[in-house]
Design a protein around this motif. Structure first.
Motif, PDB file in Angstrom:
ATOM      1  N   UNK A  96       0.850  -1.200   0.000  1.00 27.38           N
ATOM      2  CA  UNK A  96       0.000   0.000   0.000  1.00 27.38           C
ATOM      3  C   UNK A  96       0.878   1.239   0.000  1.00 27.38           C
ATOM      4  N   UNK A  97       0.582   2.166  -0.885  1.00 23.66           N
ATOM      5  CA  UNK A  97       1.337   3.418  -0.957  1.00 23.66           C
ATOM      6  C   UNK A  97       0.551   4.537  -0.283  1.00 23.66           C
ATOM      7  N   UNK A  98       1.221   5.250   0.587  1.00 20.35           N
ATOM      8  CA  UNK A  98       0.649   6.417   1.233  1.00 20.35           C
ATOM      9  C   UNK A  98       1.467   7.655   0.871  1.00 20.35           C
ATOM     10  N   UNK A  99       1.079   8.771   1.433  1.00 22.52           N
ATOM     11  CA  UNK A  99       1.747  10.033   1.123  1.00 22.52           C
ATOM     12  C   UNK A  99       3.240   9.988   1.436  1.00 22.52           C
ATOM     13  N   UNK A 100       3.587   9.459   2.595  1.00 26.27           N
ATOM     14  CA  UNK A 100       4.979   9.527   3.038  1.00 26.27           C
ATOM     15  C   UNK A 100       5.724   8.218   3.052  1.00 26.27           C
ATOM     16  N   UNK A 101       5.059   7.102   2.820  1.00 20.52           N
ATOM     17  CA  UNK A 101       5.752   5.817   2.891  1.00 20.52           C
ATOM     18  C   UNK A 101       4.946   4.729   2.188  1.00 20.52           C
ATOM     19  N   UNK A 102       5.584   3.594   1.951  1.00 22.78           N
ATOM     20  CA  UNK A 102       4.938   2.401   1.398  1.00 22.78           C
ATOM     21  C   UNK A 102       5.036   1.297   2.443  1.00 22.78           C
ATOM     22  N   UNK A 103       3.959   0.527   2.581  1.00 23.86           N
ATOM     23  CA  UNK A 103       3.965  -0.556   3.558  1.00 23.86           C
ATOM     24  C   UNK A 103       3.595  -1.874   2.883  1.00 23.86           C
ATOM     25  N   UNK A 104       4.307  -2.926   3.257  1.00 26.73           N
ATOM     26  CA  UNK A 104       3.935  -4.286   2.887  1.00 26.73           C
ATOM     27  C   UNK A 104       3.230  -4.879   4.097  1.00 26.73           C
ATOM     28  N   UNK A 105       1.895  -4.975   4.012  1.00 26.32           N
ATOM     29  CA  UNK A 105       1.104  -5.376   5.177  1.00 26.32           C
ATOM     30  C   UNK A 105       0.825  -6.879   5.142  1.00 26.32           C
ATOM     31  N   UNK A 106       0.975  -7.512   6.307  1.00 26.96           N
ATOM     32  CA  UNK A 106       0.759  -8.941   6.447  1.00 26.96           C
ATOM     33  C   UNK A 106      -0.462  -9.183   7.338  1.00 26.96           C
ATOM     34  N   UNK A 107      -1.594  -9.559   6.718  1.00 23.29           N
ATOM     35  CA  UNK A 107      -2.833  -9.734   7.476  1.00 23.29           C
ATOM     36  C   UNK A 107      -2.830 -10.998   8.333  1.00 23.29           C
ATOM     37  N   UNK A 108      -1.880 -11.915   8.095  1.00 19.13           N
ATOM     38  CA  UNK A 108      -1.779 -13.103   8.954  1.00 19.13           C
ATOM     39  C   UNK A 108      -1.352 -12.722  10.365  1.00 19.13           C
ATOM     40  N   UNK A 109      -0.570 -11.639  10.466  1.00 16.95           N
ATOM     41  CA  UNK A 109      -0.034 -11.220  11.763  1.00 16.95           C
ATOM     42  C   UNK A 109      -0.509  -9.828  12.186  1.00 16.95           C
ATOM     43  N   UNK A 110      -1.248  -9.139  11.323  1.00 17.34           N
ATOM     44  CA  UNK A 110      -1.766  -7.781  11.604  1.00 17.34           C
ATOM     45  C   UNK A 110      -0.638  -6.766  11.835  1.00 17.34           C
TER      46      UNK A 110
END
Length: 330
Positions: free
Chosen positions: A118-132
């Motif tokens: 997911x790209x946001x204004x100030x950073x990009x995150x690789x989110x893992x829904x298995x671990x929240x």
């Protein structure tokens, strides 16, 4: 004769009244048309005329669209982390500003693992829904952003609206003894109100021991801002070390990482310079940042992540295998 005259008089009055009504009607219609034309002109002017004061604050090298976080209550130690030590930037420097090639700040997972980028204004995150929690958070910090004081700390933690699947909630952290620790720190997002708000998305947050979050972790965040000021720009990738045996907290079973990493990279006339850090989720009172430095290669082996895949292989290998101490002032 008299009767005929009296019969004609009402007709003249009727004609006169009708003429007056027609004139009033024409005046009313004319006024309406004038007002409508004026309103239409204002609308067209407002639509096409350039509006001042709404220029985006994102640098040309940054591409908005990523994930962030929000915080509800922060203790005095947490609020203190945004106070960046003052440091003058040399008027002339041989260091070039790091011009980020497309997708340079996007790491690559070497192991099969759930992720939503997911790209946001100030950073990009690789989110893992298995671990929240995140697999990684990556962003570029420029000297201009590092010294900006444009917006105040948000302190409002909320779930990331772009996350699909399971997510952490504020209640998961309540009375657990863990801080909601930032990965991309709020102190790096003062250049934009939107970036600041998004830095408090819970996708950018991990359970951290208070003495880690408010201690050496905060110290490293402050040091990164100084390096960005010195070198013009800094690429930062940070996150938890994902393992299958992590403990969980709260109703949504948010994973508690055993350790965290941060890797940094910048560019000079002599090439790329990189450095890595690895911290257990505990107190490091009395330890110096310099004593915690390790090669980026070592962090990649522990995390299973290729942090800078867009850098040419020969330059990447040299940067990640060694530490050029002369390039990093502590």
């Amino acid at each position: 004769m008299a009767k005929r005259k009296s019969a004609r008089k009402p007709r003249k009055k009727g004609r006169k009244a009708s003429s007056v009504l027609s004139s009033v009607k024409r005046m009313f219609i004319g006024a309406f048309i004038v007002v409508a034309c004026f309103i239409g002109f204002l609308f067209i002017y407002d639509y096409f005329a350039p509006v001042e004061g709404h220029k985006p604050v994102v640098s040309e090298e940054k591409k908005p669209g990523v994930v962030a976080s929000e915080k509800a209550v922060a203790g005095p130690d947490q609020k203190a982390q945004d106070k960046t030590p003052a440091k003058k930037v040399p008027a002339q420097s041989s260091t070039k500003t790091f011009k980020v090639p497309a997708n340079t700040e996007i790491p690559r997972l070497k192991e099969k693992r759930r992720e939503q980028v997911i790209k946001h204004e100030g950073y990009t995150v690789s989110y893992n829904s298995d671990y929240c929690i995140a697999n990684w958070v990556a962003y570029e910090l420029t000297a201009t952003e590092a010294k900006s004081k444009k917006t105040e700390r948000s302190n409002k933690f909320v779930p990331d609206p772009q996350v699909k699947g399971a997510t952490a909630m504020n209640e998961d952290y309540t009375r657990t003894g863990y801080d909601r620790g930032h990965l991309a720190p709020a102190g790096d997002m003062k250049w934009s109100a939107k970036a600041m708000r998004e830095s408090f998305y819970l996708s950018n947050i991990c359970p951290q021991k208070p003495k880690l979050n408010r201690g050496i972790w905060k110290e490293l965040e402050e040091q990164c801002r100084l390096w960005a000021l010195d070198n013009g720009s800094l690429l930062i990738v940070t996150g938890p070390v994902i393992t299958s045996d992590m403990k969980r907290l709260g109703k949504n079973r948010v994973a508690i990482p055993k350790s965290f990493y941060k890797v940094l990279c910048y560019h000079t006339e002599k090439g790329y310079k990189g450095i890595g850090f690895l911290f257990e989720n505990r107190d490091y009172e009395g330890s110096s940042l310099k004593s915690m430095v390790i090669p980026i290669d070592s962090v990649e082996k522990v995390t299973g992540i290729d942090f800078f895949p867009s850098i040419p292989d020969d330059q990447e290998k040299e940067m990640e295998a060694t530490i050029d101490w002369s390039s990093w002032s502590f």
